[in-house]
Design a protein around this motif. Structure first.
Motif, PDB file in Angstrom:
ATOM      1  N   ARG A   1      -0.827   4.475   3.041  1.00  0.00           N
ATOM      2  CA  ARG A   1       0.536   3.968   3.170  1.00  0.00           C
ATOM      3  C   ARG A   1       0.749   2.685   2.378  1.00  0.00           C
ATOM      4  N   LEU A   2       1.946   2.559   1.806  1.00  0.00           N
ATOM      5  CA  LEU A   2       2.402   1.306   1.207  1.00  0.00           C
ATOM      6  C   LEU A   2       3.149   0.538   2.285  1.00  0.00           C
TER       7      LEU A   2
ATOM      8  N   LEU B   1      -1.356  -1.469  -0.388  1.00  0.00           N
ATOM      9  CA  LEU B   1      -1.788  -0.109  -0.115  1.00  0.00           C
ATOM     10  C   LEU B   1      -2.839  -0.154   0.988  1.00  0.00           C
TER      11      LEU B   1
ATOM     12  N   LEU C   1      -1.792   8.224  -7.087  1.00  0.00           N
ATOM     13  CA  LEU C   1      -3.101   7.697  -6.693  1.00  0.00           C
ATOM     14  C   LEU C   1      -4.030   8.721  -6.056  1.00  0.00           C
TER      15      LEU C   1
ATOM     16  N   LEU D   1      -9.620   5.106  -4.670  1.00  0.00           N
ATOM     17  CA  LEU D   1      -8.198   4.796  -4.831  1.00  0.00           C
ATOM     18  C   LEU D   1      -8.059   3.494  -5.605  1.00  0.00           C
TER      19      LEU D   1
ATOM     20  N   SER E   1       4.900   9.736  -3.696  1.00  0.00           N
ATOM     21  CA  SER E   1       4.572   8.921  -4.863  1.00  0.00           C
ATOM     22  C   SER E   1       3.097   8.523  -4.858  1.00  0.00           C
ATOM     23  N   VAL E   2       2.550   8.202  -3.686  1.00  0.00           N
ATOM     24  CA  VAL E   2       1.126   7.884  -3.579  1.00  0.00           C
ATOM     25  C   VAL E   2       0.291   9.124  -3.893  1.00  0.00           C
TER      26      VAL E   2
ATOM     27  N   CYS F   1       0.349  11.021   3.314  1.00  0.00           N
ATOM     28  CA  CYS F   1       0.705   9.951   2.393  1.00  0.00           C
ATOM     29  C   CYS F   1       2.109  10.219   1.885  1.00  0.00           C
TER      30      CYS F   1
END
Length: 331
Positions: free
Chosen positions: A191-192, A303, A153, A328, A148-149, A145
């Motif tokens: 993933r974003l 997401l 999260l 999540l 930031s994730v 990931c």
């Protein structure tokens, strides 16, 4: 029988030089030599690896030296030294390159160490199953990931359920790249993205918005009415198409960031330190203790929880995938 004045080269033509040397060493006692020499040749083919052998190899790979391996195995150094020599002789192959730097594993030792880890995990899973009175989910799952994730999260989600899976091991890699899954370096990716790769399977967990944010201290110190006059913090060229970069170039084309960072987590940390403002995903605003200076920017992404099709048959991967899908969450 080979005579005392011959070296046996006719019988050993084309053989490994080490075997020829071994024959020359034994030739003075012909009867016993033939038996010993034959045993030396066939021993590797009949040597059976057992769990202590794998534990020895794994300890040396992990430790890198006799002393550290001995400490891991809780034996003395001489015991490890003799065991390695005996094992290499039994296998007929070198497992470690010995140097001043320590014991460097050969490709064979690395492969055996990987199998040893699997055996170690299976044994631990069996022990946990006995203690709990039932079957347990075990194995290693490679998870990737972005940083930031991970911070905003993934860590809070893992904290909610991983205690229920003591035999499940997670190998975590922070990356902004889908290549981890393409190269089979990872089993699950969080993933974003607005467009996940078609060859992957997964689940969209929801839309993610971005807002301009600042720390409470920065807001008290600086008039934030005019965003174009503030010190901006932004990702550098590692994410040229990031939604926040696209938005800033469209809305404030003349603004040049005062700070550029090579990760969104670094951007967040600089904002939290009171060095300026940045457009950040909404799941980071509350967790980082920041305050929003704007409404959602209109540059939404999503997401995604993704995996490879071949991983859907692995119970460990499916279990972690389902748990992450449940946990999540963000406001």
């Amino acid at each position: 029988m080979v005579g005392a004045g011959t070296c046996g080269c006719m019988e050993l033509s084309g053989c490994d030089p080490d075997l020829s040397m071994a024959w020359a060493h034994y030739k003075l006692a012909p009867t016993q030599s033939i038996l010993a020499f034959t045993q030396m040749i066939i021993a590797p083919a009949h040597y059976q690896l057992d769990y202590p052998d794998l534990s020895l190899i794994l300890a040396l790979v992990r430790g890198g030296s006799l002393a550290r391996a001995a400490a891991l195995l809780k034996v003395d150094v001489s015991t490890v030294f003799r065991a390695v020599r005996r094992l290499e002789a039994g296998l007929g192959q070198q497992l470690f390159d010995k140097s001043r730097a320590g014991y460097l594993p050969t490709s064979l030792a690395q492969a055996l160490a990987q199998q040893a880890e699997h055996a170690e995990q299976a044994l631990e899973a069996a022990r946990i199953g006995v203690a709990r009175g039932g079957e347990v989910v075990s194995g290693t799952v490679r998870l990737t990931c972005t940083d930031s994730v991970l911070q905003g999260l993934l860590l809070p989600a893992l904290a909610q359920f991983m205690a229920n899976y003591p035999a499940l091991v997670i190998e975590l890699c922070t990356s902004n790249d889908f290549a981890n899954l393409n190269r089979r370096d990872a089993d699950i990716a969080v993933r974003l993205t607005a467009r996940p790769p078609e060859h992957l399977v997964g689940r969209c967990l929801g839309a993610v918005s971005y807002r301009v944010c600042a720390s409470p201290a920065y807001r008290q110190r600086v008039d934030c009415t005019d965003l174009s006059r503030l010190a901006w913090i932004a990702p550098d060229d590692f994410l040229p198409d990031h939604p926040t970069v696209v938005w800033r170039r469209q809305q404030w084309p003349g603004v040049q960031p005062s700070y550029r960072c090579n990760s969104m987590l670094s951007v967040t940390e600089l904002v939290r330190a009171g060095l300026g403002v940045a457009a950040l995903p909404d799941f980071l605003v509350g967790s980082a203790g920041l305050e929003a200076l704007s409404e959602p920017l209109g540059q939404e992404t999503a997401l995604w929880l993704l995996t490879r099709p071949d991983c859907r048959a692995l119970r460990s991967v499916v279990t972690l995938f389902d748990e992450l899908a449940r946990h999540l969450r963000w406001p």
